[in-house]
Design a protein around this motif. Structure first.
Motif, PDB file in Angstrom:
ATOM      1  N   ALA A  91     -28.504  -9.149  15.957  1.00  8.89           N
ATOM      2  CA  ALA A  91     -27.309 -10.080  16.683  1.00  8.89           C
ATOM      3  C   ALA A  91     -27.944 -10.787  17.757  1.00  8.89           C
ATOM      4  O   ALA A  91     -27.542 -11.989  18.071  1.00  8.89           O
ATOM      5  N   ILE A  92     -28.972 -10.131  18.716  1.00 12.72           N
ATOM      6  CA  ILE A  92     -29.311 -10.549  19.754  1.00 12.72           C
ATOM      7  C   ILE A  92     -30.209 -12.060  19.338  1.00 12.72           C
ATOM      8  O   ILE A  92     -30.299 -13.160  19.817  1.00 12.72           O
ATOM      9  N   LYS A  93     -31.106 -11.724  18.055  1.00 15.52           N
ATOM     10  CA  LYS A  93     -31.819 -13.062  17.985  1.00 15.52           C
ATOM     11  C   LYS A  93     -30.933 -14.169  17.425  1.00 15.52           C
ATOM     12  O   LYS A  93     -31.410 -15.262  17.677  1.00 15.52           O
ATOM     13  N   TYR A  94     -29.911 -13.959  16.611  1.00 18.19           N
ATOM     14  CA  TYR A  94     -28.887 -15.156  16.320  1.00 18.19           C
ATOM     15  C   TYR A  94     -28.328 -15.622  17.489  1.00 18.19           C
ATOM     16  O   TYR A  94     -28.250 -17.034  17.927  1.00 18.19           O
ATOM     17  N   TYR A  95     -27.912 -14.750  18.625  1.00 15.52           N
ATOM     18  CA  TYR A  95     -27.270 -15.154  19.772  1.00 15.52           C
ATOM     19  C   TYR A  95     -28.266 -15.923  20.473  1.00 15.52           C
ATOM     20  O   TYR A  95     -27.868 -17.036  21.084  1.00 15.52           O
ATOM     21  N   GLU A  96     -29.619 -15.437  20.647  1.00 18.49           N
ATOM     22  CA  GLU A  96     -30.352 -16.110  21.644  1.00 18.49           C
ATOM     23  C   GLU A  96     -30.848 -17.723  20.966  1.00 18.49           C
ATOM     24  O   GLU A  96     -30.907 -18.436  21.700  1.00 18.49           O
ATOM     25  N   ARG A  97     -30.868 -17.732  19.452  1.00 24.28           N
ATOM     26  CA  ARG A  97     -30.953 -19.093  18.888  1.00 24.28           C
ATOM     27  C   ARG A  97     -29.855 -20.012  19.332  1.00 24.28           C
ATOM     28  O   ARG A  97     -30.278 -21.224  19.578  1.00 24.28           O
ATOM     29  N   ALA A  98     -28.585 -19.562  19.354  1.00 24.61           N
ATOM     30  CA  ALA A  98     -27.510 -20.443  19.722  1.00 24.61           C
ATOM     31  C   ALA A  98     -27.609 -20.802  21.150  1.00 24.61           C
ATOM     32  O   ALA A  98     -27.327 -21.848  21.594  1.00 24.61           O
ATOM     33  N   GLY A  99     -27.812 -19.424  21.821  1.00 29.07           N
ATOM     34  CA  GLY A  99     -27.889 -19.682  23.401  1.00 29.07           C
ATOM     35  C   GLY A  99     -28.825 -20.762  23.927  1.00 29.07           C
ATOM     36  O   GLY A  99     -28.537 -21.298  24.743  1.00 29.07           O
ATOM     37  N   LYS A 150     -24.267 -15.686   3.264  1.00 34.86           N
ATOM     38  CA  LYS A 150     -25.065 -16.575   2.486  1.00 34.86           C
ATOM     39  C   LYS A 150     -24.620 -18.103   3.034  1.00 34.86           C
ATOM     40  O   LYS A 150     -25.478 -18.911   3.317  1.00 34.86           O
ATOM     41  N   TRP A 151     -23.506 -18.256   3.158  1.00 41.81           N
ATOM     42  CA  TRP A 151     -22.970 -19.568   3.355  1.00 41.81           C
ATOM     43  C   TRP A 151     -23.036 -19.904   5.072  1.00 41.81           C
ATOM     44  O   TRP A 151     -23.356 -21.159   5.571  1.00 41.81           O
ATOM     45  N   PHE A 152     -22.912 -18.652   5.794  1.00 42.94           N
ATOM     46  CA  PHE A 152     -23.129 -19.007   7.376  1.00 42.94           C
ATOM     47  C   PHE A 152     -24.627 -19.217   7.280  1.00 42.94           C
ATOM     48  O   PHE A 152     -24.931 -20.127   8.240  1.00 42.94           O
ATOM     49  N   GLU A 153     -25.423 -18.712   6.849  1.00 45.37           N
ATOM     50  CA  GLU A 153     -26.690 -18.956   6.859  1.00 45.37           C
ATOM     51  C   GLU A 153     -27.277 -20.265   6.391  1.00 45.37           C
ATOM     52  O   GLU A 153     -28.108 -21.029   7.117  1.00 45.37           O
ATOM     53  N   LYS A 154     -26.352 -20.767   5.373  1.00 47.37           N
ATOM     54  CA  LYS A 154     -26.778 -21.961   4.794  1.00 47.37           C
ATOM     55  C   LYS A 154     -26.263 -23.095   6.128  1.00 47.37           C
ATOM     56  O   LYS A 154     -27.033 -24.052   6.309  1.00 47.37           O
ATOM     57  N   ALA A 155     -25.264 -22.822   6.605  1.00 44.86           N
ATOM     58  CA  ALA A 155     -24.585 -23.797   7.537  1.00 44.86           C
ATOM     59  C   ALA A 155     -25.681 -23.681   8.870  1.00 44.86           C
ATOM     60  O   ALA A 155     -25.724 -24.878   9.229  1.00 44.86           O
ATOM     61  N   TYR A 156     -26.176 -22.549   9.105  1.00 43.97           N
ATOM     62  CA  TYR A 156     -27.094 -22.342  10.363  1.00 43.97           C
ATOM     63  C   TYR A 156     -28.417 -23.236   9.849  1.00 43.97           C
ATOM     64  O   TYR A 156     -29.236 -23.853  10.666  1.00 43.97           O
ATOM     65  N   SER A 157     -28.857 -23.316   8.674  1.00 44.65           N
ATOM     66  CA  SER A 157     -30.230 -23.577   8.163  1.00 44.65           C
ATOM     67  C   SER A 157     -30.030 -25.197   8.301  1.00 44.65           C
ATOM     68  O   SER A 157     -31.201 -25.874   8.392  1.00 44.65           O
ATOM     69  N   ILE A 158     -28.935 -25.784   8.301  1.00 49.34           N
ATOM     70  CA  ILE A 158     -28.720 -27.284   8.402  1.00 49.34           C
ATOM     71  C   ILE A 158     -28.580 -27.676   9.642  1.00 49.34           C
ATOM     72  O   ILE A 158     -28.240 -28.916   9.844  1.00 49.34           O
ATOM     73  N   GLY A 159     -28.605 -26.821  10.638  1.00 50.60           N
ATOM     74  CA  GLY A 159     -28.567 -27.191  12.188  1.00 50.60           C
ATOM     75  C   GLY A 159     -27.025 -26.722  12.782  1.00 50.60           C
ATOM     76  O   GLY A 159     -26.905 -27.443  13.898  1.00 50.60           O
ATOM     77  N   PHE A 160     -26.206 -26.266  12.079  1.00 48.83           N
ATOM     78  CA  PHE A 160     -24.873 -26.053  12.633  1.00 48.83           C
ATOM     79  C   PHE A 160     -24.901 -24.679  13.389  1.00 48.83           C
ATOM     80  O   PHE A 160     -24.703 -23.725  12.862  1.00 48.83           O
ATOM     81  N   ILE A 161     -25.179 -24.976  14.771  1.00 47.82           N
ATOM     82  CA  ILE A 161     -25.413 -23.748  15.621  1.00 47.82           C
ATOM     83  C   ILE A 161     -24.196 -22.771  15.561  1.00 47.82           C
ATOM     84  O   ILE A 161     -24.669 -21.677  15.758  1.00 47.82           O
ATOM     85  N   PRO A 162     -23.005 -22.917  15.845  1.00 49.48           N
ATOM     86  CA  PRO A 162     -21.975 -22.059  15.867  1.00 49.48           C
ATOM     87  C   PRO A 162     -22.388 -20.872  14.586  1.00 49.48           C
ATOM     88  O   PRO A 162     -21.813 -20.020  15.031  1.00 49.48           O
ATOM     89  N   ALA A 163     -22.686 -21.235  13.493  1.00 52.23           N
ATOM     90  CA  ALA A 163     -22.854 -20.445  12.492  1.00 52.23           C
ATOM     91  C   ALA A 163     -23.858 -19.439  12.861  1.00 52.23           C
ATOM     92  O   ALA A 163     -23.564 -18.206  12.417  1.00 52.23           O
ATOM     93  N   ALA A 164     -24.820 -19.447  13.731  1.00 51.73           N
ATOM     94  CA  ALA A 164     -25.862 -18.573  14.124  1.00 51.73           C
ATOM     95  C   ALA A 164     -25.071 -17.761  14.953  1.00 51.73           C
ATOM     96  O   ALA A 164     -25.297 -16.421  15.009  1.00 51.73           O
ATOM     97  N   HIS A 165     -23.997 -17.794  15.840  1.00 49.72           N
ATOM     98  CA  HIS A 165     -23.224 -17.091  16.634  1.00 49.72           C
ATOM     99  C   HIS A 165     -22.320 -16.346  15.961  1.00 49.72           C
ATOM    100  O   HIS A 165     -22.291 -14.945  15.934  1.00 49.72           O
ATOM    101  N   ILE A 166     -21.873 -16.603  14.761  1.00 46.94           N
ATOM    102  CA  ILE A 166     -20.940 -15.903  13.727  1.00 46.94           C
ATOM    103  C   ILE A 166     -21.711 -14.837  13.163  1.00 46.94           C
ATOM    104  O   ILE A 166     -21.524 -13.725  12.994  1.00 46.94           O
ATOM    105  N   LEU A 167     -23.233 -15.190  12.774  1.00 45.49           N
ATOM    106  CA  LEU A 167     -23.842 -14.263  12.188  1.00 45.49           C
ATOM    107  C   LEU A 167     -24.162 -13.209  13.102  1.00 45.49           C
ATOM    108  O   LEU A 167     -24.428 -11.885  12.843  1.00 45.49           O
ATOM    109  N   GLY A 168     -24.550 -13.647  14.380  1.00 51.42           N
ATOM    110  CA  GLY A 168     -24.623 -12.512  15.611  1.00 51.42           C
ATOM    111  C   GLY A 168     -23.578 -11.599  15.836  1.00 51.42           C
ATOM    112  O   GLY A 168     -23.714 -10.346  15.729  1.00 51.42           O
ATOM    113  N   GLN A 169     -22.087 -11.946  15.606  1.00 55.59           N
ATOM    114  CA  GLN A 169     -21.123 -11.192  15.563  1.00 55.59           C
ATOM    115  C   GLN A 169     -20.999 -10.212  14.335  1.00 55.59           C
ATOM    116  O   GLN A 169     -20.644  -9.234  14.480  1.00 55.59           O
ATOM    117  N   ILE A 170     -21.496 -10.725  13.247  1.00 51.66           N
ATOM    118  CA  ILE A 170     -21.568  -9.951  11.813  1.00 51.66           C
ATOM    119  C   ILE A 170     -22.513  -8.946  12.162  1.00 51.66           C
ATOM    120  O   ILE A 170     -22.127  -7.601  11.765  1.00 51.66           O
TER     121      ILE A 170
END
Length: 496
Positions: A309-317, A275-295
């Motif tokens: 995972a690919i969707k999160y990685y692509e967003r960050a990539g 939930k908090w990783f999603e929150k971090a990503y929602s405010i624009g912290f891109i590395p959080a999307a990578h962590i969600l991809g790993q999860i």
């Protein structure tokens, strides 16, 4: 995972010779200094500042309940939204909300007022309405702001401009007086609501500075920052040159995620962490999307879902976050949960390598070296290996050492080869451990040392390199009892 192209170049193993283009001596990377005796346990386990008139404040729609700048307008009106996101106002306010309005009118939506004279100076014409908030408290403009809103915004700005509590708190913290700092940070937060103050309070309670460690209080203050009302204009701005730079808000949010992910002082709760990783990503912290991809890629207490995972990685990539680009390269190369696509893999790996990702640099070098998907080009391979080696990538360091050892298309330099093998071995590269051991046995590039040769062979064996086992046994037979004791002392150090 990509197949690792292992390099064993020394006489006691099959020789894999990497061709490389000549490189001027001055371009050769110098090997970092290393200790001749390995640490056995470590080896095996491995914005632009904006100048502001602080007396001026642009009235925010949230500074008073009657301010309703967006009322009556579509939230998808691009002009209105852009203006609101930038600074709640500007020239567009006048055209939309108050045609022909005067920017000096403090009640005009988006007007800039000065907290020292929020309703204008005595020299200004206030339409005979007086200059105190009580004179026109019910009067509003089409945007909805009243004089009460102006007074509230101006008053808060004045307090903020004169406030010194946060600065004092940091000074006291730096002096080591943590109980007093704790008191001042709380005073600062209660007075102004600084995110920085709340975050410092959280860290101090988590670390037990100034008060007994209290995870519950730490989480309370972290949530004060992470759950504060979010203004879209404060969205994190990702900078590929500083990918992990974060605002206080993002830092607090990621800290909460980490606490629940690892169970630091609380029951471990991966769902709450997500939930908090999603929150971090929602405010624009891109590395959080990578962590969600790993999860989702690794199924961290969720079903493995490579598509997610690919969707999160692509967003960050797409933002240029190289770890995500690298992971995408590995996924498409191996066809992990998706159809294998070596060309797409190469594109993602090249993108990550362009951003300086060490493992991606090595993999691109390997692909050029073998002609795997990319055209075979030894000169380009060497360039990528060199860059990866300088970034401490062990397999690339082993490859670079191989060039120096073989002397093919590079001047043979056994001393340099031995240094780079040692660097790679200390970084946990099993083939480098084996190669270094052979050089130590033969006295190549330096003095002969059977004890260290045996140690490195045993470490290579412990790291999973099967071919090291038989050679280690042969070297062991040549060691004296004293030498064997010295080797055992390195491999099994006495606890301090």
């Amino acid at each position: 995972m990509l197949k690792t192209y292992r390099i064993a170049v020394l006489p006691l193993a099959a020789a894999w010779v990497f061709a490389a283009s000549p490189s001027p001596a001055q371009d050769r990377p110098a090997a970092p200094e290393t200790s001749s005796v390995p640490n056995a346990q470590a080896v095996v386990i491995q914005g632009k500042k904006i100048r502001r008139d602080r007396k001026s404040v642009r009235i925010d729609a949230r500074s008073g309940s009657s301010c309703a700048f967006m009322r009556g307008f579509s939230p998808y009106d691009e002009d209105v939204m852009q203006d609101y996101l930038e600074h709640f106002g500007g020239n567009r306010d006048t055209a939309i909300n108050d045609p022909g309005g005067d920017e000096t009118d403090p009640l005009r939506p988006g007007a800039r007022v000065r907290d020292v004279a929020p309703f204008g100076s005595a020299s200004q014409d206030n339409n005979g309405q007086g200059s105190s908030p009580g004179d026109r408290v019910t009067s509003t403009t089409p945007g909805g702001c009243t004089q009460a809103d102006v007074a509230a915004a101006s008053g808060r700005n004045s307090i903020l401009r004169h406030d010194k509590t946060l600065t004092q708190a940091f000074v006291v913290f730096d002096s080591g007086d943590y109980p007093k700092a704790l008191e001042l940070f709380e005073k600062s937060y209660q007075k102004i609501g600084y995110d920085e103050a709340a975050f410092m309070l959280a860290k101090m309670y988590l670390a037990g500075l100034g008060a007994p460690a209290d995870v519950e209080k730490g989480i309370f203050w972290l949530k004060k920052v992470a759950e504060a009302r979010f203004d879209p204009k404060d969205e994190e701005i990702f900078d590929p040159a500083a990918p992990f730079a974060m605002s206080t808000r993002a830092n607090a949010t990621m800290t909460l995620a980490s606490i629940y992910l690892t169970g630091a002082g609380v029951p471990r709760d991966p769902k709450e962490a997500r939930k908090w990783f999603e929150k971090a990503y929602s405010i624009g912290f891109i590395p959080a999307a990578h962590i969600l991809g790993q999860i989702y890629q690794n199924g961290l207490e969720v079903p493995v879902n490579v598509d997610k995972a690919i969707k999160y990685y692509e967003r960050a990539g797409e933002f240029g976050f190289t770890p995500s680009q690298y992971e995408l390269g590995l996924i498409y190369y191996a066809g992990e949960g998706v159809p294998e696509d070596r060309k797409l893999a190469a594109r993602w790996l090249m993108a990550a390598a362009s951003g300086g990702h060490p493992d991606a640099l090595y993999e691109v070098g390997r692909m050029y070296d073998l002609g795997d998907t990319l055209p075979q080009d030894s000169a380009k391979a060497l360039v990528y290996y060199k860059e990866a080696a300088l970034k401490d990538q062990p397999a690339a360091q082993n490859a670079l050492a191989t060039y120096f050892y073989s002397g093919e298309l590079l001047d043979k330099d056994l001393n340099m080869a031995r240094k780079w093998f040692e660097v790679a071995a200390n970084n946990g590269e099993p083939d480098a451990m084996f190669n270094l051991a052979v050089m130590l046995m033969n006295g190549e590039g330096g003095s002969e040392d059977l004890v260290l040769a045996f140690v490195w062979l045993k470490l290579a064996e412990m790291s999973g390199l099967e071919k090291a086992t038989s050679l280690a046994a042969k070297v062991a037979a040549r060691l004296s009892p004293e030498q064997r004791d010295r080797a055992d002392a390195i491999l099994n150090p006495t606890p301090a």
